[in-house]
Write a protein that holds these residues in place. Structure first.
Motif, PDB file in Angstrom:
ATOM      1  N   LYS A 108      -3.728  -3.086  -7.579  1.00  9.91           N
ATOM      2  CA  LYS A 108      -5.038  -3.444  -7.034  1.00  9.91           C
ATOM      3  C   LYS A 108      -5.097  -3.179  -5.523  1.00  9.91           C
ATOM      4  CE  LYS A 108      -8.285  -7.156  -7.567  1.00  9.91           C
ATOM      5  NZ  LYS A 108      -8.351  -8.578  -7.426  1.00  9.91           N
ATOM      6  N   ALA A 109      -3.959  -3.412  -4.867  1.00 10.15           N
ATOM      7  CA  ALA A 109      -3.903  -3.193  -3.416  1.00 10.15           C
ATOM      8  C   ALA A 109      -4.006  -1.707  -3.066  1.00 10.15           C
ATOM      9  CB  ALA A 109      -2.609  -3.771  -2.852  1.00 10.15           C
ATOM     10  N   GLY A 110      -3.723  -0.832  -4.043  1.00 10.65           N
ATOM     11  CA  GLY A 110      -3.884   0.605  -3.807  1.00 10.65           C
ATOM     12  C   GLY A 110      -2.576   1.378  -3.758  1.00 10.65           C
ATOM     13  N   LEU A 111      -1.477   0.753  -4.202  1.00 10.17           N
ATOM     14  CA  LEU A 111      -0.196   1.480  -4.211  1.00 10.17           C
ATOM     15  C   LEU A 111      -0.308   2.677  -5.154  1.00 10.17           C
ATOM     16  CD1 LEU A 111       2.785   1.526  -3.268  1.00 10.17           C
ATOM     17  CD2 LEU A 111       3.354   0.176  -5.299  1.00 10.17           C
ATOM     18  N   ASP A 112       0.116   3.855  -4.662  1.00 14.22           N
ATOM     19  CA  ASP A 112      -0.058   5.074  -5.461  1.00 14.22           C
ATOM     20  C   ASP A 112       1.170   5.441  -6.273  1.00 14.22           C
ATOM     21  OD1 ASP A 112      -2.745   6.277  -4.433  1.00 14.22           O
ATOM     22  OD2 ASP A 112      -1.694   5.565  -2.658  1.00 14.22           O
ATOM     23  N   GLN A 113       2.354   5.100  -5.754  1.00 10.25           N
ATOM     24  CA  GLN A 113       3.573   5.598  -6.416  1.00 10.25           C
ATOM     25  C   GLN A 113       4.737   4.634  -6.205  1.00 10.25           C
ATOM     26  OE1 GLN A 113       4.577   9.784  -5.570  1.00 10.25           O
ATOM     27  NE2 GLN A 113       6.679   9.136  -5.268  1.00 10.25           N
ATOM     28  N   ILE A 114       5.564   4.502  -7.255  1.00 10.80           N
ATOM     29  CA  ILE A 114       6.796   3.704  -7.143  1.00 10.80           C
ATOM     30  C   ILE A 114       7.985   4.603  -7.457  1.00 10.80           C
ATOM     31  CG2 ILE A 114       8.154   1.890  -8.308  1.00 10.80           C
ATOM     32  CD1 ILE A 114       5.716   0.131  -8.325  1.00 10.80           C
ATOM     33  N   ASN A 115       8.970   4.597  -6.567  1.00 12.25           N
ATOM     34  CA  ASN A 115      10.230   5.294  -6.820  1.00 12.25           C
ATOM     35  C   ASN A 115      11.233   4.213  -7.231  1.00 12.25           C
ATOM     36  OD1 ASN A 115       8.841   7.492  -5.780  1.00 12.25           O
ATOM     37  ND2 ASN A 115       9.655   7.179  -3.726  1.00 12.25           N
ATOM     38  N   PHE A 116      11.548   4.197  -8.513  1.00  6.61           N
ATOM     39  CA  PHE A 116      12.247   3.070  -9.121  1.00  6.61           C
ATOM     40  C   PHE A 116      13.722   3.420  -9.320  1.00  6.61           C
ATOM     41  CE2 PHE A 116      10.803  -0.537 -12.073  1.00  6.61           C
ATOM     42  CZ  PHE A 116      12.044  -1.138 -12.076  1.00  6.61           C
ATOM     43  N   ILE A 169       3.008  -6.392 -10.167  1.00  7.64           N
ATOM     44  CA  ILE A 169       2.653  -4.974 -10.343  1.00  7.64           C
ATOM     45  C   ILE A 169       1.122  -4.817 -10.348  1.00  7.64           C
ATOM     46  CG2 ILE A 169       2.771  -2.977 -11.926  1.00  7.64           C
ATOM     47  CD1 ILE A 169       5.559  -4.261 -12.759  1.00  7.64           C
ATOM     48  N   LYS A 170       0.468  -5.750 -11.028  1.00  8.62           N
ATOM     49  CA  LYS A 170      -1.001  -5.731 -11.055  1.00  8.62           C
ATOM     50  C   LYS A 170      -1.558  -5.828  -9.631  1.00  8.62           C
ATOM     51  CE  LYS A 170      -2.783  -7.540 -15.214  1.00  8.62           C
ATOM     52  NZ  LYS A 170      -2.947  -8.768 -15.946  1.00  8.62           N
ATOM     53  N   GLN A 171      -0.958  -6.734  -8.854  1.00  8.17           N
ATOM     54  CA  GLN A 171      -1.421  -6.936  -7.469  1.00  8.17           C
ATOM     55  C   GLN A 171      -1.201  -5.679  -6.624  1.00  8.17           C
ATOM     56  OE1 GLN A 171       0.387 -10.387  -5.780  1.00  8.17           O
ATOM     57  NE2 GLN A 171      -0.872 -11.785  -6.947  1.00  8.17           N
ATOM     58  N   LEU A 172      -0.045  -5.046  -6.808  1.00 13.76           N
ATOM     59  CA  LEU A 172       0.249  -3.830  -6.027  1.00 13.76           C
ATOM     60  C   LEU A 172      -0.699  -2.702  -6.423  1.00 13.76           C
ATOM     61  CD1 LEU A 172       4.180  -3.884  -6.066  1.00 13.76           C
ATOM     62  CD2 LEU A 172       2.667  -4.546  -4.194  1.00 13.76           C
ATOM     63  N   ILE A 212       0.006  -3.100   2.073  1.00 11.97           N
ATOM     64  CA  ILE A 212      -0.600  -1.930   1.408  1.00 11.97           C
ATOM     65  C   ILE A 212      -2.125  -1.936   1.616  1.00 11.97           C
ATOM     66  CG2 ILE A 212      -0.995  -0.835  -0.850  1.00 11.97           C
ATOM     67  CD1 ILE A 212       1.853  -1.999  -1.591  1.00 11.97           C
ATOM     68  N   GLU A 213      -2.734  -3.098   1.407  1.00  9.35           N
ATOM     69  CA  GLU A 213      -4.197  -3.202   1.587  1.00  9.35           C
ATOM     70  C   GLU A 213      -4.591  -2.819   3.014  1.00  9.35           C
ATOM     71  OE1 GLU A 213      -5.201  -6.877  -1.506  1.00  9.35           O
ATOM     72  OE2 GLU A 213      -4.771  -7.287   0.603  1.00  9.35           O
ATOM     73  N   SER A 214      -3.819  -3.341   3.982  1.00 13.82           N
ATOM     74  CA  SER A 214      -4.166  -3.081   5.386  1.00 13.82           C
ATOM     75  C   SER A 214      -4.018  -1.599   5.729  1.00 13.82           C
ATOM     76  CB  SER A 214      -3.266  -3.887   6.327  1.00 13.82           C
ATOM     77  OG  SER A 214      -3.295  -5.235   5.984  1.00 13.82           O
ATOM     78  N   LYS A 220      -1.976   8.297   0.829  1.00 10.99           N
ATOM     79  CA  LYS A 220      -1.119   7.986  -0.322  1.00 10.99           C
ATOM     80  C   LYS A 220       0.049   7.106   0.120  1.00 10.99           C
ATOM     81  CE  LYS A 220       1.766  10.374  -3.502  1.00 10.99           C
ATOM     82  NZ  LYS A 220       2.377  11.640  -3.819  1.00 10.99           N
ATOM     83  N   ILE A 221       0.259   6.015  -0.599  1.00 12.32           N
ATOM     84  CA  ILE A 221       1.360   5.102  -0.268  1.00 12.32           C
ATOM     85  C   ILE A 221       2.324   5.017  -1.455  1.00 12.32           C
ATOM     86  CG2 ILE A 221       2.013   2.758   0.447  1.00 12.32           C
ATOM     87  CD1 ILE A 221      -0.846   2.368   1.479  1.00 12.32           C
ATOM     88  N   SER A 222       3.596   5.248  -1.163  1.00 11.78           N
ATOM     89  CA  SER A 222       4.610   5.062  -2.197  1.00 11.78           C
ATOM     90  C   SER A 222       5.578   3.988  -1.730  1.00 11.78           C
ATOM     91  CB  SER A 222       5.369   6.371  -2.454  1.00 11.78           C
ATOM     92  OG  SER A 222       6.045   6.765  -1.293  1.00 11.78           O
TER      93      SER A 222
END
Ligand code: SF4
Length: 323
Positions: free
Chosen positions: A130-138, A125-128, A100-102, A110-112
């Motif tokens: 911080k890395a810049g993840l915008d959305q999670i489809n759970f 989740i905190k790491q994701l 995600i960071e790269s 936008k990254i989901s």
């Protein structure tokens, strides 16, 4: 299950296979598939994934630097959105945060990601985030303790823990979409419970239709609905629960976009070099013109040169047969 790490030196192109690499379906969204590994065994899995898979004898994992090299090239041509998705569970990928960071460094888009949540915890989740993840489809398919074990095909699956994770995401900067698969006749009431739960935690509903695929697992008791019946029921639930359930492509900022050019056409005959075992029995992965081709009924050795005919070329994903 055997795992093959796809490295720069493997000579395996990252476009052309359904299970790994990069997929372009003719929109501004690129699908990125870093791994086929999934810890669950859902009895309705559309790709037949998981540790107990009868269809797949091998898992693939793409080396981070190699995937990034390809993404750098492709993002020059197209891509406004990225979804890190299945056939595996993205959280199984050991370098997910770095991926995600790269990507964010290459282009701030936008990254989901899709997830079943099984491998996530507060820290990841905190790491994701911080890395810049915008959305999670759970994907959560029931809130019932026992049924959740059944629908995940996993005795150690704990829905209470999954709900905790969903709650943590809902309080983070990451947009949360709760995306259950509605299995008509199996989890109708559960879907209604999930709609209420989604509202409670202030997430977005993204109910998915159950589809049957050739190599997927099927639940005998799950009915297969047509799209009309599916949307009709969603409309009824929208009224009943006073919430938006029908998500259109535009709601997700997805729009049509020119495709990555395809150098191979259906019906074409060409030479290709065998590079790896295929994802299903009697299949090998070959490479030609910087694309992967899954070759049916093939038992050649790595580096053999074979002549093939292309049977399918949809979305730059190729299936061939030996001639
Ligand atoms: S449906 Fe998703 S979570 Fe379940 S086994 Fe398949 S890939 Fe894994």
């Amino acid at each position: 299950m055997k795992k093959l790490i796809i490295t720069k030196d493997s000579g395996i192109p990252l476009i052309g296979h359904i299970a790994f690499g990069i997929i372009d379906r003719g929109t501004n969204l690129l699908e990125v598939r870093p791994t086929t590994i999934c810890p669950l065994n859902c009895p309705f899995c559309s790709t037949g994934s998981g540790p107990n898979s009868r269809i797949h004898k091998i898992d693939y994992e793409v080396e981070l630097n190699y995937l990034i090299d390809w993404l750098k090239q492709i993002l020059k041509i197209k891509g406004e959105l990225i979804e890190i998705n299945s056939p595996g569970e993205p959280a199984s990928y050991p370098k997910l945060k770095e991926l995600i960071e790269s990507i964010k460094k290459i282009k701030n888009i936008k990254i989901s990601m899709q997830t079943n949540g099984y491998l996530l915890n507060k820290n990841s989740i905190k790491q994701l985030e911080k890395a810049g993840l915008d959305q999670i489809n759970f994907s959560i398919n029931t809130l019932d303790k026992e049924k959740a074990k059944l629908l995940s095909g996993t005795k150690t699956y704990k829905i209470e823990k999954i709900k905790e994770i969903a709650k943590t995401i809902s309080k983070s900067k990451i947009k949360l979409i709760i995306a259950p698969i509605w299995l008509p006749g199996i989890n109708n009431k559960d879907i209604e419970e999930i709609i209420k739960y989604t509202k409670e935690i202030d997430a977005i509903s993204g109910i998915q239709k159950y589809e049957i695929y050739k190599y997927g697992r099927k639940m005998k008791k799950a009915k297969h609905l047509n799209w009309w019946k599916f949307y009709n029921q969603l409309k009824k639930w929208e009224k009943q629960y006073n919430t938006k359930l029908i998500l259109k492509k535009e709601d997700m900022d997805i729009k049509k976009a020119p495709r990555i050019p395809s150098p191979i056409k259906k019906g074409e005959k060409l030479y290709a070099t065998i590079k790896a075992p295929g994802w299903i029995d009697n299949q090998m992965i070959a490479a030609a013109r910087n694309r992967c081709i899954s070759v049916n009924n093939c038992h050649n050795k790595i580096n053999d040169k074979i002549r093939i005919k292309i049977l399918e070329d949809k979305n730059n994903i190729f299936i061939g047969e030996k001639i």
